[in-house]
Scaffold this active site. Sequence first.
Site, mmCIF file in Angstrom:
data_model
loop_
_atom_site.group_PDB
_atom_site.id
_atom_site.type_symbol
_atom_site.label_atom_id
_atom_site.label_comp_id
_atom_site.label_asym_id
_atom_site.label_seq_id
_atom_site.Cartn_x
_atom_site.Cartn_y
_atom_site.Cartn_z
ATOM 1 C CE1 TYR B 124 1.313 5.136 2.971
ATOM 2 C CE2 TYR B 124 2.671 3.765 1.550
ATOM 3 C CZ TYR B 124 1.485 4.416 1.808
ATOM 4 O OH TYR B 124 0.473 4.352 0.883
ATOM 5 C CE1 TYR B 163 3.483 0.586 -1.163
ATOM 6 C CE2 TYR B 163 2.918 2.883 -1.533
ATOM 7 C CZ TYR B 163 2.566 1.621 -1.088
ATOM 8 O OH TYR B 163 1.317 1.401 -0.582
ATOM 9 N NE ARG B 173 -0.986 -0.886 -4.751
ATOM 10 C CZ ARG B 173 -1.972 -0.130 -4.275
ATOM 11 N NH1 ARG B 173 -1.981 0.204 -3.000
ATOM 12 N NH2 ARG B 173 -2.954 0.303 -5.032
ATOM 13 C CG HIS B 176 -1.952 4.564 -3.363
ATOM 14 N ND1 HIS B 176 -0.883 3.762 -3.715
ATOM 15 C CD2 HIS B 176 -2.154 4.347 -2.039
ATOM 16 C CE1 HIS B 176 -0.478 3.092 -2.660
ATOM 17 N NE2 HIS B 176 -1.222 3.416 -1.619
ATOM 18 C CG HIS B 178 -4.151 4.784 1.810
ATOM 19 N ND1 HIS B 178 -4.595 3.500 1.570
ATOM 20 C CD2 HIS B 178 -2.816 4.759 1.619
ATOM 21 C CE1 HIS B 178 -3.559 2.737 1.249
ATOM 22 N NE2 HIS B 178 -2.465 3.475 1.271
#
Lengths: 175, 259
Positions: B124, B163, B173, B176, B178
């Site tokens: 991110y 990640y 995780r 995905h 959000h």
Amino acid sequence: MTHRATPGQTVGPFFGYALPYPGDNHLVPPGSPGAVRLHGAVRDGEGNPVPDALIEIWQPGPDGAVVRSAGSLRRDGFTFTGWGRASTDAAGHYSLSTLRPGGEVPFFAVTVFARGLLDRLFTRAYLPGADLGAFPADRRDTLRAREESTGYRFDIRLQGEGETVFLRFPGHRAD
Amino acid sequence: MPTPSSDAPTTTQRQISDEITAFGNARRGTDLAQPALDYTPYRSSILRHPTQDPHPADPEGAELWAPCFGHQDVDPLEADLTIQHSGEPIGERMVVTGRVTDGDGRPVPHQLVEIWQANASGRYIHQRDQHPAPIDPNFTGVGRCLTDAEGTYRFTTIRPGPYPWRNHRNAWRPAHIHFSLFGTDFTQRRITQMYFPGDPLFAYDPIYQSITDPADGALLVAHYDHDVTTPGWSTGYRWDIVLTGTHRTRFEPDEEGEA
């Protein structure tokens, strides 16, 4: 027929570069005629601040009418949209500049998101003096905003002593 | 290989997986809310979930309506996450599209959809993300759009990578995106995550598994749709989103508001 709702998931730790935007918490410019502050702290089960929470409010205008104006994401400084968003800071504190909601029993409708919170929570910040007889006597004070010289303070406790009353609306499944 | 720092979590995946199994067994056959807010395998939830039952309330006044967003709020270009910089982002270009409907199957028209995600390497842009994977200077990973009259949203983006995170030792995780969603009334507000079919990390992930009913968990998984692809340009995934039912009647005027 009722379709099964898509479940929620936590807002996670990284929403801070995505959901906040300039002017998100200023439904009206601070200091403008009629502007009030709605602010407070979000705390966890040990009373520690939650620095990665996101608060949203939705409210009628001072006349009590539901607002049907767009423009929340790019505010023009003149249009009241009734909706705003505020991130908590390192002290778990959020702050919004808005107008006093009108209506018979006025309140700010509040949504709470946070890292660690697997789904959003709904609550209400009622203005002082509201009759909250429908809520449990020992907990209804958690739904009251406290009057201050500049507006209102509404603290949110996610868990533990003084835990805020959160709401379940029809169509939401029981926990 | 990097050395784990001294405050690295000591809980193992096996312990977390055992907790996931036990929690799922305890809730099997119930019709409780999904996800479980008190889902202890997700460690950050432990002090952040209410312990009292939510108080039943009927929506009142403004709660029967949702905020309005319009074309002054969202530039159509914000739906393409691959054109926000001077160069092309790295990774699998894809279209993600679907419909937002309410619990009665009615479309949620002209409403805001916000997304954010990691880049193809699982990183991110957010400063709190310390995962030592490359930042892509051509990818921020934030998009917005309005649904059309049929409730359809559509984004062009890059497939995000999985990640690691610090819930437990070697926690990962699943990939995905959000999603933040509004309905036609306030009580439908929803933030969730879209996943990809067949992700081998589902079984290990306490956030995905906090939805203890597999039938509900499946609702978060997009499916590959060849009709959604752009020939010679991008793959395509379809993910439809169902919000909870509305509380206004079908015949009430001004259903969509005047934006």
